[in-house]
Design an enzyme around this catalytic site. Structure first.
Site, mmCIF file in Angstrom:
data_model
loop_
_atom_site.group_PDB
_atom_site.id
_atom_site.type_symbol
_atom_site.label_atom_id
_atom_site.label_comp_id
_atom_site.label_asym_id
_atom_site.label_seq_id
_atom_site.Cartn_x
_atom_site.Cartn_y
_atom_site.Cartn_z
ATOM 1 C CD GLU A 57 -2.425 1.163 2.886
ATOM 2 O OE1 GLU A 57 -1.879 0.560 3.830
ATOM 3 O OE2 GLU A 57 -3.510 1.747 2.988
ATOM 4 C CE LYS A 84 -7.124 1.044 3.894
ATOM 5 N NZ LYS A 84 -6.068 1.775 4.630
ATOM 6 C CB CYS A 89 -3.917 -1.745 4.733
ATOM 7 S SG CYS A 89 -3.029 -1.443 6.287
#
Ligand SMILES: O=C(O)CNC(=O)[C@H](CS)NC(=O)CCC(=O)C(=O)O
Length: 278
Positions: A41, A107, A149
């Protein structure tokens, strides 16, 4: 059987330096015979949002595209892209071996936490939330389902990607050192692998990202197989200031093994009993 590589780097506000690290790893992954390289990321930078550029003007993205083409290796990498209202998008792109960007995921879940003696971060102050899952896509290492993440804390999107055909779920990350040390990183990744009966590929940032040493990432990039075994792992944050400590790990990805585990242990959901999860 194809090899997948994970690359671990320490990004900072110095974009040319971040690009050099990533390009070093592309070269190494190619020499190792990998069919794809997975990077963390926010590989382009960890720093102020003023560093954010569109993919057309980002020297980081252009540099990766050139390397992908030169070394004929596809790259899955987390970057930032401009969004509306002065915010940025935390996105993942797939750059194919011709250097073209063919897939993109933004995300979904943002890291807004206030932990006693731990990190206080409000990602939603600067980042726009994604609105969609990206359907799993074919790659030389299998069908890839992309998550990022903090998304690892939510089983639902991983299960959705599995039911849409993913063999591999990715969690490129910049996981914080305290939550990593609490065991959350490894436990969550292995849980996602076991419950989705998929490979989990998690390339992570490591070390100290800023001059003040406030922003640190846990490292321990890993690949977990569909039985929950850690089949590749890199080192963790040891509290030192990291310089050029980028590295890769490679492992075979066996999509037949994914099918075998799914046949051996069928996971039939009883959503008739817990319909709110259906
Ligand atoms: O865009 C950037 O600058 C990099 N992004 C991040 O570092 C993100 C948002 S602050 N980090 C996480 O999601 C950590 C999750 C985590 O550590 C946990 O769930 O415990």
């Amino acid at each position: 059987m194809p090899l997948a590589a994970i690359g671990q780097i320490r990004s900072s506000a110095n974009i040319p330096h971040n690009l050099t690290q990533a390009q070093t790893l592309i070269q190494r992954a190619s020499h190792a015979g990998a069919s794809a390289l997975f990077l963390p990321e926010a590989s382009d930078y960890i720093g102020p949002s003023s560093l954010c550029k569109s993919v057309e003007t980002s020297e980081f993205v252009m540099g990766l595209r050139q390397s992908a083409q030169k070394y004929k290796i596809p790259i899955h990498v987390g970057i930032h892209e401009p969004a509306s209202a002065g915010k940025v998008k935390n996105t993942l792109i797939w750059i194919d071996e011709k250097g073209e960007i063919t897939q993109r995921y933004q995300k979904l879940h943002l890291f807004d936490v206030d932990i006693e003696n731990g990190p206080k971060l409000k990602e939603s102050d600067t980042v726009e939330r994604g609105k969609d899952l990206l359907d799993p896509f074919d790659t030389p290492v299998g069908k890839v389902g992309s998550l990022i993440c903090f998304d690892v804390r939510f089983p639902e999107p991983a299960l959705a990607l599995r039911s849409r055909g993913a063999h591999i779920i990715t969690y490129p990350s910049a996981f914080t050192t305290p939550t990593g040390k609490a065991g959350h990183w490894e436990m969550l990744l292995r849980a996602r692998a076991i419950e989705t009966q998929s490979y989990v590929v998690a390339a992570a940032q490591v070390g100290v990202h800023d001059e003040e040493g406030k922003r640190r990432s846990y490292g321990h990039s890993m690949i977990v197989d569909p039985w929950g075994k850690v089949v590749a792992e890199l080192r963790g944050d040891d509290g030192e200031k990291w310089e050029d400590e980028c590295e890769i790990a490679v492992t075979e990805i066996d999509t037949e093994y994914v099918g075998k585990i799914r046949r051996e242990v069928p996971l039939i959901r009883r959503t008739d009993v817990y319909p709110e999860i259906a």
